[in-house]
Design a protein around this motif. Structure first.
Motif, PDB file in Angstrom:
ATOM      1  N   TYR A 126       0.862  -1.181   0.000  1.00 48.23           N
ATOM      2  CA  TYR A 126       0.000   0.000   0.000  1.00 48.23           C
ATOM      3  C   TYR A 126       0.898   1.231   0.000  1.00 48.23           C
ATOM      4  O   TYR A 126       1.852   1.313   0.780  1.00 48.23           O
ATOM      5  CB  TYR A 126      -0.916   0.052   1.226  1.00 48.23           C
ATOM      6  CG  TYR A 126      -1.605   1.399   1.353  1.00 48.23           C
ATOM      7  CD1 TYR A 126      -2.437   1.863   0.351  1.00 48.23           C
ATOM      8  CD2 TYR A 126      -1.390   2.230   2.453  1.00 48.23           C
ATOM      9  CE1 TYR A 126      -3.063   3.101   0.429  1.00 48.23           C
ATOM     10  CE2 TYR A 126      -2.008   3.472   2.559  1.00 48.23           C
ATOM     11  CZ  TYR A 126      -2.838   3.902   1.539  1.00 48.23           C
ATOM     12  OH  TYR A 126      -3.439   5.138   1.618  1.00 48.23           O
ATOM     13  N   ILE A 395      -6.951   1.105   6.007  1.00 51.13           N
ATOM     14  CA  ILE A 395      -5.868   0.190   5.645  1.00 51.13           C
ATOM     15  C   ILE A 395      -6.216  -1.234   6.051  1.00 51.13           C
ATOM     16  O   ILE A 395      -5.895  -2.198   5.336  1.00 51.13           O
ATOM     17  CB  ILE A 395      -4.548   0.657   6.288  1.00 51.13           C
ATOM     18  CG1 ILE A 395      -4.225   2.085   5.819  1.00 51.13           C
ATOM     19  CG2 ILE A 395      -3.409  -0.281   5.926  1.00 51.13           C
ATOM     20  CD1 ILE A 395      -3.037   2.714   6.490  1.00 51.13           C
ATOM     21  N   CYS A 410       3.987  -7.254   4.254  1.00 46.44           N
ATOM     22  CA  CYS A 410       3.320  -6.038   3.773  1.00 46.44           C
ATOM     23  C   CYS A 410       4.372  -4.947   3.593  1.00 46.44           C
ATOM     24  O   CYS A 410       5.276  -4.805   4.422  1.00 46.44           O
ATOM     25  CB  CYS A 410       2.259  -5.619   4.779  1.00 46.44           C
ATOM     26  SG  CYS A 410       1.468  -4.041   4.431  1.00 46.44           S
ATOM     27  N   ASP A 412       5.154  -0.705   2.467  1.00 42.35           N
ATOM     28  CA  ASP A 412       4.711   0.659   2.168  1.00 42.35           C
ATOM     29  C   ASP A 412       5.967   1.478   1.928  1.00 42.35           C
ATOM     30  O   ASP A 412       6.758   1.696   2.846  1.00 42.35           O
ATOM     31  CB  ASP A 412       3.905   1.233   3.336  1.00 42.35           C
ATOM     32  CG  ASP A 412       3.342   2.624   3.047  1.00 42.35           C
ATOM     33  OD1 ASP A 412       3.801   3.259   2.081  1.00 42.35           O
ATOM     34  OD2 ASP A 412       2.462   3.069   3.795  1.00 42.35           O
ATOM     35  N   CYS A 418       3.567   6.347   8.899  1.00 39.66           N
ATOM     36  CA  CYS A 418       3.506   4.891   9.140  1.00 39.66           C
ATOM     37  C   CYS A 418       2.134   4.423   9.619  1.00 39.66           C
ATOM     38  O   CYS A 418       2.017   3.564  10.501  1.00 39.66           O
ATOM     39  CB  CYS A 418       4.590   4.460  10.119  1.00 39.66           C
ATOM     40  SG  CYS A 418       6.233   4.439   9.379  1.00 39.66           S
ATOM     41  N   SER A 419       1.083   4.954   8.993  1.00 38.88           N
ATOM     42  CA  SER A 419      -0.266   4.443   9.251  1.00 38.88           C
ATOM     43  C   SER A 419      -0.352   2.955   8.929  1.00 38.88           C
ATOM     44  O   SER A 419      -1.032   2.199   9.622  1.00 38.88           O
ATOM     45  CB  SER A 419      -1.291   5.203   8.398  1.00 38.88           C
ATOM     46  OG  SER A 419      -1.283   6.584   8.673  1.00 38.88           O
ATOM     47  N   THR A 420       0.359   2.522   7.863  1.00 36.12           N
ATOM     48  CA  THR A 420       0.309   1.118   7.464  1.00 36.12           C
ATOM     49  C   THR A 420       0.896   0.222   8.542  1.00 36.12           C
ATOM     50  O   THR A 420       0.338  -0.836   8.867  1.00 36.12           O
ATOM     51  CB  THR A 420       1.064   0.913   6.138  1.00 36.12           C
ATOM     52  OG1 THR A 420       0.504   1.777   5.148  1.00 36.12           O
ATOM     53  CG2 THR A 420       0.953  -0.525   5.662  1.00 36.12           C
ATOM     54  N   ARG A 424      -1.091  -2.553  10.751  1.00 36.11           N
ATOM     55  CA  ARG A 424      -0.640  -3.951  10.770  1.00 36.11           C
ATOM     56  C   ARG A 424      -0.485  -4.459  12.195  1.00 36.11           C
ATOM     57  O   ARG A 424      -0.876  -5.580  12.520  1.00 36.11           O
ATOM     58  CB  ARG A 424       0.688  -4.056  10.020  1.00 36.11           C
ATOM     59  CG  ARG A 424       1.206  -5.485   9.812  1.00 36.11           C
ATOM     60  CD  ARG A 424       0.386  -6.212   8.783  1.00 36.11           C
ATOM     61  NE  ARG A 424       1.098  -7.377   8.245  1.00 36.11           N
ATOM     62  CZ  ARG A 424       0.589  -8.590   8.167  1.00 36.11           C
ATOM     63  NH1 ARG A 424      -0.633  -8.831   8.606  1.00 36.11           N
ATOM     64  NH2 ARG A 424       1.272  -9.590   7.649  1.00 36.11           N
ATOM     65  N   PHE A 433       6.170  -6.348   8.396  1.00 33.66           N
ATOM     66  CA  PHE A 433       6.024  -5.231   7.464  1.00 33.66           C
ATOM     67  C   PHE A 433       7.384  -4.626   7.160  1.00 33.66           C
ATOM     68  O   PHE A 433       8.343  -4.786   7.916  1.00 33.66           O
ATOM     69  CB  PHE A 433       5.074  -4.158   8.011  1.00 33.66           C
ATOM     70  CG  PHE A 433       5.503  -3.538   9.313  1.00 33.66           C
ATOM     71  CD1 PHE A 433       6.536  -2.607   9.385  1.00 33.66           C
ATOM     72  CD2 PHE A 433       4.846  -3.875  10.496  1.00 33.66           C
ATOM     73  CE1 PHE A 433       6.914  -2.035  10.590  1.00 33.66           C
ATOM     74  CE2 PHE A 433       5.221  -3.300  11.712  1.00 33.66           C
ATOM     75  CZ  PHE A 433       6.262  -2.386  11.756  1.00 33.66           C
TER      76      PHE A 433
END
Length: 625
Positions: A126, A395, A410, A412, A418-420, A424, A433
């Motif tokens: 993402y 997300i 995952c 990004d 670092c929202s992803t 996670r 990640f």
């Protein structure tokens, strides 16, 4: 109807085009044959560029997206770099055991460094790239410099170049520069995806059509999964002569046809239309459509009811043939209305294992920009140090659609705050990640920038790292799983110049002087751990494997992925390595072992190393740095 025999030999040209399309989707285009019919063809100019290390000229008329700088983008994606990833223990959390990575540096360079290690291993990507609104910063990947500049940018010296540039609307290449920046990065990202992998890309209306063209070219237009519309805001903007914009796009592309869209979990809202008014033993049901969406003359026939009434067919015909409808009536899946004027198809709740994702994602289901800001404020003492964060539920919805499992990786590479990573860690199936973010200076003239500065953070990368730390602590406090297998750590690695002196030169500047350097080729100031991570990169070993140190005969040895026999790698960069030490190390039977080239006590020891391992550990691959 039976298939007819072809009565001709295989069309090898079509087969070869199909093979090239798999390897180089961007080289597939359309052309007209002698009869003027459109057919699939290969763009040979594009293929030449794919196989070249310099810009190739020679455009021809064809259907494709083009812009000034496209060939530079191909060159930027394919050109090698002399860089490495240097670990930063002091900024990491659970450095030795975590499977999560935070890579600080130019994402183009980081993606290149990950190509060998993570080729075809990422389940989901993402990214939330700059939207090109006229004041965003984009990456300036200029590959047209001379030899001196090339050496500088290849990190043959210690200068660090961020190469960020403001892409203002007054720039004559406003769209072209953004396309060039995105194209090279998306191409490299595709290589990292698994065959069943999927990428989600957030974008607004400004570049959504251009981004879709790029992705059609890189992934193949058949691999477009969905163009999702996300309701990112609900508050009217107060425009007087314009529409109030409340949406962004999320483009979703798969790596190949092996990806399967995963259904979402059903909610009470999804099930509210199911009931059981006739006490059907199969439980609640709802009425389904019995009409065909397309005109099917062979499915146009009347249905006779039990009391011998006639039900006329719908205009396009029924969904099934006579025998199928008769069977469904016998099984109770199709029933008649009380007055026998129509048939009713039963769709049973017990048969619904989930619900298909829709292409419109409403803020009440996945959050919006306000909820994203609130999530940041909850972590950072009531202030939001970043202004374009994405909500966790948005997300997490992507995780669900991708079918992300706990062991799936995952990525990004426009990580921002670092929202992803936060999503996670907080998801129902937390797992590994990789976040990539350039240390872009924070704009302290804006409220969020001042907030970040007051919290002691100078770059966007600092915000991302601190968010992961705080999110990890919060999750552990909420779950009470301190010291448990829950992995809330991350290993910080920074893009930097190679640990080796003069490891990469352009052929036109290679001289005899460069071939007679000192025996020790390690760059000054580099630690043994720096060398270890360059070895992991060069050997394609997972950068998140656990690392331990042991003292053997007074030498420091790094063991990667275990300290017992048959670990992934053993490395010793100490000096004065003798045969006695080598024999002890060989007893561990590592899959790979590496020493410092200048680390042996004598040339004879260096010569005998391979022979020692051949006797004691014949499956070990031996190399020197």
């Amino acid at each position: 109807m039976m298939d007819k025999l072809k009565m001709h030999s295989p069309n090898l040209t079509e087969a070869n085009i199909a093979k090239l399309a798999e390897l180089f989707p961007s080289c597939v285009t359309e052309a007209r044959d002698e009869q003027g019919r459109v057919k699939q063809a290969i763009d040979f100019d594009q293929l030449r560029q794919e196989l070249s290390d310099h810009i190739v000229e020679g455009p021809q008329e064809r259907y494709h997206l083009n812009w000034p700088g496209k060939r530079e983008a191909l060159l930027a994606a394919n050109s090698p770099i002399a860089k490495t990833l240097r670990p930063s223990r002091e900024e990491s959390v659970d450095f030795d055991t975590t499977k999560n990575l935070f890579i600080e540096g130019d994402n183009l360079e980081a993606l290149k460094l990950l190509q060998e290690t993570y080729l075809g291993k990422v389940k989901m990507i993402y990214i939330d790239p700059p939207y090109n609104t006229g004041n965003d910063f984009i990456y300036d990947d200029d590959f047209s410099e001379g030899a001196a500049e090339y050496l500088s940018r290849s990190s043959q010296n210690d200068d660090f170049g961020c190469r960020l540039t403001a892409n203002t609307e007054t720039n004559g290449r406003f769209h072209s520069d953004w396309l060039t920046m995105m194209h090279s990065r998306i191409r490299l990202a595709r290589n990292l995806l698994r065959p069943d992998g999927v990428i989600f890309i957030s974008i607004d209306d400004c570049e959504s059509s251009s981004l879709r063209h790029i992705c059609d070219e890189v992934f193949g237009e058949n691999n477009l999964v969905a163009n999702i519309v996300w309701q990112h805001s609900v508050q009217p903007k107060g425009y007087t002569q314009l529409f109030s914009v409340h949406h962004n796009h999320i483009l979703c592309y798969s790596r190949s046809d092996e990806y399967v869209v995963q259904p979402l979990e059903r909610t009470e809202k999804d099930n509210k239309n199911y009931s059981n008014p006739d006490d059907d033993p199969r439980g609640p049901w709802r009425a389904g459509d019995v009409r065909n969406a397309l005109y099917r003359p062979n499915l146009i026939f009347p249905i006779v009811t039990p009391s011998e009434k006639t039900i006329d067919p719908p205009e396009n015909g029924w969904r099934w043939k006579k025998a199928t409808i008769k069977k469904k009536i016998q099984d109770g899946e199709i029933v008649f209305s009380t007055d026998e004027s129509r048939i009713i198809r039963k769709i049973y709740l017990e048969d619904q294992s989930g619900r298909a994702p829709e292409t419109i994602w409403f803020s009440e289901d996945v959050g919006n920009t306000r909820s994203a800001a609130s999530e940041l404020k909850g972590l950072f003492n009531g202030v939001a140090p970043f202004d374009t964060a994405k909500p966790l539920k948005l997300i997490d919805r992507m995780f669900q659609v991708a079918g992300l499992q706990p062991d799936d990786l995952c990525l990004d590479f426009f990580a921002g705050s670092c929202s992803t990573a936060h999503a996670r860690l907080a998801s129902m199936s937390p797992g590994p990640f990789i976040m990539i973010q350039m240390p872009e200076p924070i704009d302290n003239t804006k409220p969020h920038g001042k907030a970040a500065q007051n919290l002691g953070m100078a770059t966007i990368a600092d915000i991302g790292k601190e968010r992961i730390r705080r999110a990890g602590n919060e999750i552990q406090n909420e779950t009470g799983l301190h010291g448990s297998p829950l992995d809330v750590g991350f290993r910080v690695l920074k893009v930097d110049s190679s640990n080796l002196e003069d490891v990469y030169y352009r052929p036109d500047v290679l001289s005899q002087d460069l071939l007679s350097e000192n025996v020790d080729n390690i760059r000054e100031g580099r630690s043994s751990e720096d060398l270890l991570f360059q070895i992991l990169l060069d050997w394609g070993v997972d950068l998140s494997l656990p690392i331990s140190r042991q003292d053997i005969d007074g030498k420091t040895v790094f063991f990667v992925d275990g300290a017992e026999k048959h670990m992934a790698l053993a490395a010793c960069f100490d000096l004065d390595i003798d045969e006695a030490f080598v024999k002890q190390l060989a007893e561990y039977e590592p899959l790979r072992v590496v020493f410092r080239d200048a680390g042996f006590t004598s040339d004879s020891v260096k010569i005998n190393v391979e022979q020692i391992f051949a006797q004691k550990s014949p499956n070990t691959e031996v190399k020197v740095l």
